[in-house]
Write a protein that holds these residues in place. Structure first.
Motif, PDB file in Angstrom:
ATOM      1  N   LEU A   1      11.201 -38.764 -36.521  1.00  0.00           N
ATOM      2  CA  LEU A   1      10.438 -38.867 -35.270  1.00  0.00           C
ATOM      3  C   LEU A   1      11.250 -39.519 -34.156  1.00  0.00           C
ATOM      4  O   LEU A   1      11.249 -39.050 -33.013  1.00  0.00           O
ATOM      5  CB  LEU A   1       9.136 -39.632 -35.501  1.00  0.00           C
ATOM      6  CG  LEU A   1       8.081 -38.902 -36.321  1.00  0.00           C
ATOM      7  CD1 LEU A   1       6.834 -39.777 -36.484  1.00  0.00           C
ATOM      8  CD2 LEU A   1       7.715 -37.567 -35.698  1.00  0.00           C
ATOM      9  N   PHE A   2      11.960 -40.616 -34.489  1.00  0.00           N
ATOM     10  CA  PHE A   2      12.781 -41.265 -33.461  1.00  0.00           C
ATOM     11  C   PHE A   2      13.922 -40.349 -33.028  1.00  0.00           C
ATOM     12  O   PHE A   2      14.286 -40.311 -31.852  1.00  0.00           O
ATOM     13  CB  PHE A   2      13.328 -42.602 -33.959  1.00  0.00           C
ATOM     14  CG  PHE A   2      12.277 -43.680 -34.040  1.00  0.00           C
ATOM     15  CD1 PHE A   2      11.405 -43.915 -32.999  1.00  0.00           C
ATOM     16  CD2 PHE A   2      12.168 -44.460 -35.171  1.00  0.00           C
ATOM     17  CE1 PHE A   2      10.431 -44.902 -33.070  1.00  0.00           C
ATOM     18  CE2 PHE A   2      11.203 -45.450 -35.263  1.00  0.00           C
ATOM     19  CZ  PHE A   2      10.340 -45.678 -34.206  1.00  0.00           C
TER      20      PHE A   2
ATOM     21  N   GLY B   1      12.081 -37.828 -25.198  1.00  0.00           N
ATOM     22  CA  GLY B   1      11.943 -38.987 -24.312  1.00  0.00           C
ATOM     23  C   GLY B   1      10.519 -39.422 -24.077  1.00  0.00           C
ATOM     24  O   GLY B   1      10.204 -39.957 -23.017  1.00  0.00           O
ATOM     25  N   VAL B   2       9.653 -39.245 -25.051  1.00  0.00           N
ATOM     26  CA  VAL B   2       8.247 -39.624 -24.896  1.00  0.00           C
ATOM     27  C   VAL B   2       8.050 -41.124 -25.094  1.00  0.00           C
ATOM     28  O   VAL B   2       7.317 -41.761 -24.349  1.00  0.00           O
ATOM     29  CB  VAL B   2       7.363 -38.825 -25.887  1.00  0.00           C
ATOM     30  CG1 VAL B   2       5.927 -39.308 -25.865  1.00  0.00           C
ATOM     31  CG2 VAL B   2       7.444 -37.339 -25.585  1.00  0.00           C
ATOM     32  N   LEU B   3       8.706 -41.694 -26.087  1.00  0.00           N
ATOM     33  CA  LEU B   3       8.471 -43.091 -26.453  1.00  0.00           C
ATOM     34  C   LEU B   3       9.111 -44.083 -25.488  1.00  0.00           C
ATOM     35  O   LEU B   3       8.491 -45.083 -25.125  1.00  0.00           O
ATOM     36  CB  LEU B   3       8.977 -43.359 -27.875  1.00  0.00           C
ATOM     37  CG  LEU B   3       8.279 -42.583 -28.982  1.00  0.00           C
ATOM     38  CD1 LEU B   3       8.967 -42.827 -30.325  1.00  0.00           C
ATOM     39  CD2 LEU B   3       6.814 -43.001 -29.061  1.00  0.00           C
ATOM     40  N   VAL B   4      10.355 -43.829 -25.120  1.00  0.00           N
ATOM     41  CA  VAL B   4      11.095 -44.796 -24.303  1.00  0.00           C
ATOM     42  C   VAL B   4      12.320 -44.113 -23.703  1.00  0.00           C
ATOM     43  O   VAL B   4      12.735 -43.038 -24.158  1.00  0.00           O
ATOM     44  CB  VAL B   4      11.519 -46.016 -25.182  1.00  0.00           C
ATOM     45  CG1 VAL B   4      12.583 -45.640 -26.186  1.00  0.00           C
ATOM     46  CG2 VAL B   4      11.950 -47.205 -24.357  1.00  0.00           C
ATOM     47  N   ASP B   5      12.915 -44.754 -22.715  1.00  0.00           N
ATOM     48  CA  ASP B   5      14.199 -44.303 -22.174  1.00  0.00           C
ATOM     49  C   ASP B   5      15.290 -44.875 -23.090  1.00  0.00           C
ATOM     50  O   ASP B   5      15.720 -46.012 -22.944  1.00  0.00           O
ATOM     51  CB  ASP B   5      14.379 -44.812 -20.740  1.00  0.00           C
ATOM     52  CG  ASP B   5      15.737 -44.489 -20.167  1.00  0.00           C
ATOM     53  OD1 ASP B   5      16.426 -43.594 -20.709  1.00  0.00           O
ATOM     54  OD2 ASP B   5      16.123 -45.134 -19.181  1.00  0.00           O
TER      55      ASP B   5
ATOM     56  N   ALA C   1      25.162 -39.062 -25.704  1.00  0.00           N
ATOM     57  CA  ALA C   1      25.215 -39.968 -26.854  1.00  0.00           C
ATOM     58  C   ALA C   1      23.863 -40.037 -27.552  1.00  0.00           C
ATOM     59  O   ALA C   1      23.782 -40.020 -28.786  1.00  0.00           O
ATOM     60  CB  ALA C   1      25.656 -41.357 -26.410  1.00  0.00           C
ATOM     61  N   MET C   2      22.794 -40.082 -26.780  1.00  0.00           N
ATOM     62  CA  MET C   2      21.459 -40.154 -27.378  1.00  0.00           C
ATOM     63  C   MET C   2      21.103 -38.858 -28.097  1.00  0.00           C
ATOM     64  O   MET C   2      20.421 -38.881 -29.121  1.00  0.00           O
ATOM     65  CB  MET C   2      20.404 -40.485 -26.323  1.00  0.00           C
ATOM     66  CG  MET C   2      20.444 -41.930 -25.864  1.00  0.00           C
ATOM     67  SD  MET C   2      20.174 -43.086 -27.224  1.00  0.00           S
ATOM     68  CE  MET C   2      21.744 -43.916 -27.263  1.00  0.00           C
TER      69      MET C   2
END
Length: 144
Positions: A42-43, A50-54, A74-75
């Motif tokens: 999920l993470f 980009g739903v949870l956080v930047d 990188a992400m």
């Protein structure tokens, strides 16, 4: 009228499965296996959504300076690695759990060098300990 019966597993095999299912250590193994399968996947997927956080704000500048591309790139790479790690835990927790633990160690190092995220580094250290516990339990319960 004829009835058909299916062969039941031998009583010793059935008893062994029942005993394992009722064993607290096996239940802990299943809980940790589920957690370390679902969470990384999920993470990892959220690195793209980009739903949870930047997520880019958690990347230490020194790491961003040594990797090719942008922090966004990188992400995306991080997301792929996390999804793969979660899938490895699902299939072979004996190998996936140490992989997740090593990945969490890298995240912790990144966060400790990025001022202001020590609380998240501490939380991730707790997750690392959970991944190591899963690795130890997998020695017994993932014998494939």
């Amino acid at each position: 009228m004829s009835t058909t019966t299916t062969a039941l597993p031998s009583s010793s095999a059935a008893t062994a499965r029942t005993r394992a299912a009722n064993e607290p250590a096996y239940q802990a193994f299943l809980i940790l296996r589920a957690a370390f399968t679902v969470a990384p996947i999920l993470f990892g997927l959220d690195k793209f959504a980009g739903v949870l956080v930047d997520w880019e704000k958690y990347l230490a500048p020194w790491i961003n300076n040594i990797i090719p591309g942008s922090a966004t790139d990188a992400m995306y790479l991080v997301g792929v690695i996390e999804v793969v790690a979660g899938l490895v835990v699902a299939v072979r927790p004996r190998y996936g759990a140490p992989l997740v633990a090593a990945w969490l160690a890298g995240i912790i190092i990144n966060l400790l060098t990025l001022s202001g995220y020590y609380d998240i580094a501490l939380r991730d250290f707790g997750l690392l300990l959970g991944a190591l516990a899963l690795a130890r339990l997998a020695v017994t319960f993932d014998r494939r």
